[in-house]
Design an enzyme around this catalytic site. Sequence first.
Site, short mmCIF file in Angstrom:
data_model
loop_
_atom_site.label_atom_id
_atom_site.label_comp_id
_atom_site.label_asym_id
_atom_site.label_seq_id
_atom_site.Cartn_x
_atom_site.Cartn_y
_atom_site.Cartn_z
N SER A 128 -17.73 -14.99 102.26
CA SER A 128 -18.80 -14.21 102.91
C SER A 128 -18.31 -13.47 104.16
CB SER A 128 -19.97 -15.12 103.23
OG SER A 128 -21.06 -14.37 103.66
N HIS A 129 -18.88 -13.82 105.30
CA HIS A 129 -18.61 -13.11 106.55
C HIS A 129 -17.44 -13.72 107.32
CE1 HIS A 129 -21.37 -16.39 106.79
NE2 HIS A 129 -20.92 -16.63 108.01
N ASP A 159 -21.80 -7.39 105.27
CA ASP A 159 -20.74 -8.37 105.56
C ASP A 159 -19.63 -8.36 104.51
OD1 ASP A 159 -22.17 -9.56 103.52
OD2 ASP A 159 -21.71 -11.58 104.21
N ASP A 174 -18.92 -9.93 101.74
CA ASP A 174 -19.23 -9.88 100.31
C ASP A 174 -20.50 -9.09 99.99
OD1 ASP A 174 -20.80 -11.81 101.56
OD2 ASP A 174 -21.05 -12.95 99.71
N ASP A 182 -23.74 -9.31 101.00
CA ASP A 182 -25.11 -9.81 100.84
C ASP A 182 -25.92 -9.79 102.15
OD1 ASP A 182 -23.72 -11.88 101.99
OD2 ASP A 182 -24.30 -13.41 100.53
N ARG A 183 -25.25 -9.57 103.27
CA ARG A 183 -25.99 -9.52 104.54
C ARG A 183 -26.22 -8.08 104.98
NH1 ARG A 183 -23.95 -14.33 108.57
NH2 ARG A 183 -24.37 -16.02 107.10
N LYS A 209 -29.13 -12.66 98.27
CA LYS A 209 -29.55 -11.67 99.24
C LYS A 209 -28.70 -10.43 99.03
CE LYS A 209 -26.90 -14.12 102.75
NZ LYS A 209 -26.99 -15.58 102.87
C1 G1P Z 1 -25.54 -19.48 107.52
C2 G1P Z 1 -26.91 -18.91 107.81
C3 G1P Z 1 -27.81 -19.14 106.63
C4 G1P Z 1 -27.19 -18.54 105.38
C5 G1P Z 1 -25.78 -19.08 105.19
C6 G1P Z 1 -25.06 -18.40 104.04
O1 G1P Z 1 -25.64 -20.86 107.27
O2 G1P Z 1 -27.47 -19.46 108.98
O3 G1P Z 1 -29.07 -18.58 106.88
O4 G1P Z 1 -27.94 -18.83 104.25
O5 G1P Z 1 -25.01 -18.87 106.37
O6 G1P Z 1 -24.90 -17.03 104.27
P1 G1P Z 1 -25.37 -21.96 108.40
O7 G1P Z 1 -23.99 -21.69 108.94
O8 G1P Z 1 -26.40 -21.74 109.46
O9 G1P Z 1 -25.52 -23.27 107.69
ZN ZN Z 2 -22.13 -12.89 102.70
#
Ligand code: G1P
Ligand code: ZN
Length: 543
Positions: free
Chosen positions: A113-114, A277, A279, A281-282, A376
């Site tokens: 992801s990010h 981000d 991948d 999805d954000r 998302k």
């Molecule tokens: C974080 C975000 C959460 C999201 C997740 C995956 O998780 O807060 O809303 O679903 O990344 O992208 P966290 O690190 O808070 O567990």
């Molecule tokens: Zn992501």
Amino acid sequence: MNIRSVATTPFADQKPGTSGLRKKVAVFRAPTYLENFVQAVFDTIAVPPGATLALGGDGRYLNREAIQVILRMAAANGFGRVLVGQGGILSTPAASCVIRKYRTFGGLILSASHNPGGPEGDFGIKYNTPNGGPAPEKITDAIFARSKLLTSYRILDADDIDLDHLGTRMLGSMGVEVIDPVADYAELMESLFDFAAIRELFAGGFGICFDAMHAVTGPYAKEIIERRLGAPAGSVINGVPLEDFGEGHPDPNLTYAHQLVEIMYDVDAPDLGAASDGDGDRNMILGRGFFVTPSDSLAVIAANATLAPGYARGIAGIARSMPTSAAADRVAKKLGVPCYETPTGWKFFGNLMDAGQVTLCGEESFGTGSDHVREKDGLWAVLFWLNILARRRQSVERILLDHWAEFGRNVYSRHDYEALPTDVANGIMEQVRGAYATLPGRAFGNYTVKACDDFSYTDPIDGSVSTGQGLRILFVDGSRIVFRLSGTGTEGATLRLYLESFEADPARQGGDAQLLLAELIAIADEISGLYTRSGRQRPTVIT
Ligand code: G1P
Ligand code: ZN
């Protein structure tokens, strides 16, 4: 070509979290680490012979190598066909789209992801089920259990396959179909949004800056925003996916998307700023010199949903994660549709969407989406905003001010304390929990505590119960403080502090959230001992 069964010993740490298995690249590079996990997935899901798999990732370091291994293993484990994005690329929402459109037996998505990429960065892999969404906990738990018992994995002896040219190639008796990673997704977006109206908006000189952060959305945004919708070339910045994301941190927030933030707060800022981000999805949405919180973005999208053709008949309901502000609840109430409060993580929305209970979902962590896929979807949110702006012809800021005047403003912020020693983070949580008995009825300045609890959730569809989802301190006037430990950080512990207060009076709705929340921030410290225990005076990231 031979199928080999290779002896292996289990790893103890292959427990997939809410977003799959996420580890440092170095961990994934350990011999058989990836192979073990993939075999555990294939064993768990019991691949029907000849089944189709979707496969792709966000292009980060290790993506291509991992895809070659997974292809050989898929061929050795009974798959008949794999749909793989060209160059190994598929954004997370595009992968969800492909799984659903071609009714595959789920998919493997390679991403952290990010989180930063590159040899020193993170890598990740997750299995999405045939509905297109992340595997539920009972499947990820089973994968973990299986990984601990693994004694061998199956792989086809074969050379690397060409991933860069479209078309079908054979790997043993399995077909590998290299597909355009953008086409199916772009077609879906065209079916949801008023592209003609958005084209007209751009033709009239409307400006956008979309920051792909050197990550996966570059090709998607260029095709859709520049080519199909006619935004001028250069509207998409950092649009070529790089293995290390240009050494950046591909997380679309005010800290990490600073290039975009500078552009949007400059004198000649365009009308809309957006970022996605690693991948895809954000999303982050900005107006000229104006930040839209993800919680507000969800509420605005809900209130204006019928302006988009794909949602013209109205929405069935909304779901938001617990730490997300209650702005969307107010819209749901006015629309007369249900609003669900779920634990953090997109997977909790899947059941509600599959059951037709909700259309729109959102998280405060820059996640917004709908039942068009089961992830998302960053670009989807940006297109929704473009659709709204094309129809309303007002500035982003005006739309927000009008929204607050109508519904009230849920002033909101999240403070992240990253990479804390685990015992320190746990100590802070324990102090808050320890104060529970004394808090109800206690007054802190203007705020009086009404109740406090450990958030738990019973899934209305399958009855499953999730406990320990965050510590909530609820105040009499509807304000809230929430403490929660991150489930996705890879370094020490990340503590998240969520702050929310409600302002009904339009004359007092303007202004900086940090100032408006200053008193709540101080109360959070008083209850938790945050500053003293962490030795930090301020958060790592403020959203
Ligand atoms: C974080 C975000 C959460 C999201 C997740 C995956 O998780 O807060 O809303 O679903 O990344 O992208 P966290 O690190 O808070 O567990
Ligand atoms: Zn992501």
